[in-house]
Design a protein around this motif. Sequence first.
Motif, PDB file in Angstrom:
ATOM      1  N   THR A 146       0.725  -1.299  -0.158  1.00  0.00           N
ATOM      2  CA  THR A 146       0.249  -0.493   0.225  1.00  0.00           C
ATOM      3  C   THR A 146       0.762   1.722   0.173  1.00  0.00           C
ATOM      4  OG1 THR A 146      -0.178   0.121   2.707  1.00  0.00           O
ATOM      5  CG2 THR A 146      -1.784  -1.234   1.761  1.00  0.00           C
ATOM      6  N   THR A 148       0.752   5.781   0.998  1.00  0.00           N
ATOM      7  CA  THR A 148      -0.445   7.287   0.894  1.00  0.00           C
ATOM      8  C   THR A 148       0.787   8.383   0.929  1.00  0.00           C
ATOM      9  OG1 THR A 148      -1.617   6.030   2.436  1.00  0.00           O
ATOM     10  CG2 THR A 148      -2.217   7.646   2.136  1.00  0.00           C
ATOM     11  N   ARG A 162      -4.217  13.508  -1.304  1.00  0.00           N
ATOM     12  CA  ARG A 162      -3.460  12.534  -1.322  1.00  0.00           C
ATOM     13  C   ARG A 162      -3.425  11.868  -2.345  1.00  0.00           C
ATOM     14  NH1 ARG A 162      -2.468  14.539   2.915  1.00  0.00           N
ATOM     15  NH2 ARG A 162      -2.548  14.090   5.092  1.00  0.00           N
ATOM     16  N   SER A 164      -3.386   7.771  -2.770  1.00  0.00           N
ATOM     17  CA  SER A 164      -4.348   6.766  -2.894  1.00  0.00           C
ATOM     18  C   SER A 164      -3.844   5.624  -3.354  1.00  0.00           C
ATOM     19  CB  SER A 164      -5.853   5.938  -1.420  1.00  0.00           C
ATOM     20  OG  SER A 164      -5.516   7.421  -1.491  1.00  0.00           O
ATOM     21  N   SER A 190     -12.109   7.641   3.757  1.00  0.00           N
ATOM     22  CA  SER A 190     -10.219   7.133   4.214  1.00  0.00           C
ATOM     23  C   SER A 190      -9.936   7.681   3.200  1.00  0.00           C
ATOM     24  CB  SER A 190     -10.156   5.885   4.728  1.00  0.00           C
ATOM     25  OG  SER A 190      -8.808   5.067   4.702  1.00  0.00           O
ATOM     26  N   HIS A 191      -8.257   7.981   3.399  1.00  0.00           N
ATOM     27  CA  HIS A 191      -7.458   8.207   2.227  1.00  0.00           C
ATOM     28  C   HIS A 191      -6.213   7.039   2.020  1.00  0.00           C
ATOM     29  CE1 HIS A 191      -6.012  10.805   5.521  1.00  0.00           C
ATOM     30  NE2 HIS A 191      -4.573   9.905   4.797  1.00  0.00           N
ATOM     31  N   PHE A 192      -6.040   6.341   2.768  1.00  0.00           N
ATOM     32  CA  PHE A 192      -5.266   5.325   3.144  1.00  0.00           C
ATOM     33  C   PHE A 192      -5.086   4.548   1.362  1.00  0.00           C
ATOM     34  CE2 PHE A 192      -5.521   6.404   7.294  1.00  0.00           C
ATOM     35  CZ  PHE A 192      -4.859   7.312   8.002  1.00  0.00           C
ATOM     36  N   GLY A 193      -3.758   3.891   0.783  1.00  0.00           N
ATOM     37  CA  GLY A 193      -3.750   3.102  -0.152  1.00  0.00           C
ATOM     38  C   GLY A 193      -4.631   2.092   0.802  1.00  0.00           C
TER      39      GLY A 193
END
Length: 301
Positions: A146, A148, A162, A164, A190-193
């Motif tokens: 992942t 970010t 971001r 992602s 969420s913006h997390f990959g």
Amino acid sequence: SNVGAATLALRLGTSKLLGYFEAFGFGEATGVEIRSEAAGRRGPPRVGRVETATISYGQGITATALQLVMATASLGNGGRLMQAILVDRVEDAQGNVVYNHPPTVRAQVVSPETARATVEAMSHVTEPGSTAKDATTPGYRIAGKTGTAHKVENGVYSEVARYSTFVGMAPVEQPKYAMAIIVDSPSAGSHFGGRVAAPVFPLVIGPALRRAGIAADDGVDPSTALASLSGPVDATPVVVPWVGEGWRMPDLMGRDVRSALAGLQGTGVRIALTGRGFVVAQAPTAGSIVAPGADVLLELR
């Protein structure tokens, strides 16, 4: 872990770290057959001890999706970085080959043993407690990573925007496909990959593996690998509780499409379906929190 990456980079040393960036193809155009291509950058003009630490986890570096997927593919290819191509062969109406671009090895970046060990390490990304559980692909082991990243806007890193990202390959035992997924400025949730980009991976890689006739890890025929997960139709009502910040995604595996759609009715999520039959894959996964307006992808077979 930024701390872990920085620690390894400092042990490796600036010169060797930058050498690997170059060997994997970062900071230079790939030479693929397109009119123009960004080269990206391997780091700032001066790289000292602090910069060595920060570029190890991506600060000060830019890369294209093609560079990311080429580097990932090289690990699945025994450490060999291949020249990127868009078309490998063109035939005329009579079947005569009028253009041919055979596979070309650009460099042996790392040893086959190092490449294999890295792929095995990347295969743990979908395990419970890891960063990309939503990249789990029914029937196949996958390897991935992942990402970010802050976007650069007006020459500085944005506080809110971001990228992602998820890069991965499958199947782990003998990788056939590598893929990079990049979501530009996710605007909801969420913006997390691992939460934004990873769920796309199984929806693309799973059908690709089955179309290629690649057997699932348990040895069953690929045409039935996902169908076998369905089991009997679950007739119990779907419960979708509101937990304060969004809906808790129910487990829809094995449901028929009518039951699955009825269960999500009224939540405000946007549902996309592929295939027909019973639900064999869902994204986000059961237990994830989704807000009204979020995308929910269901794969049926």
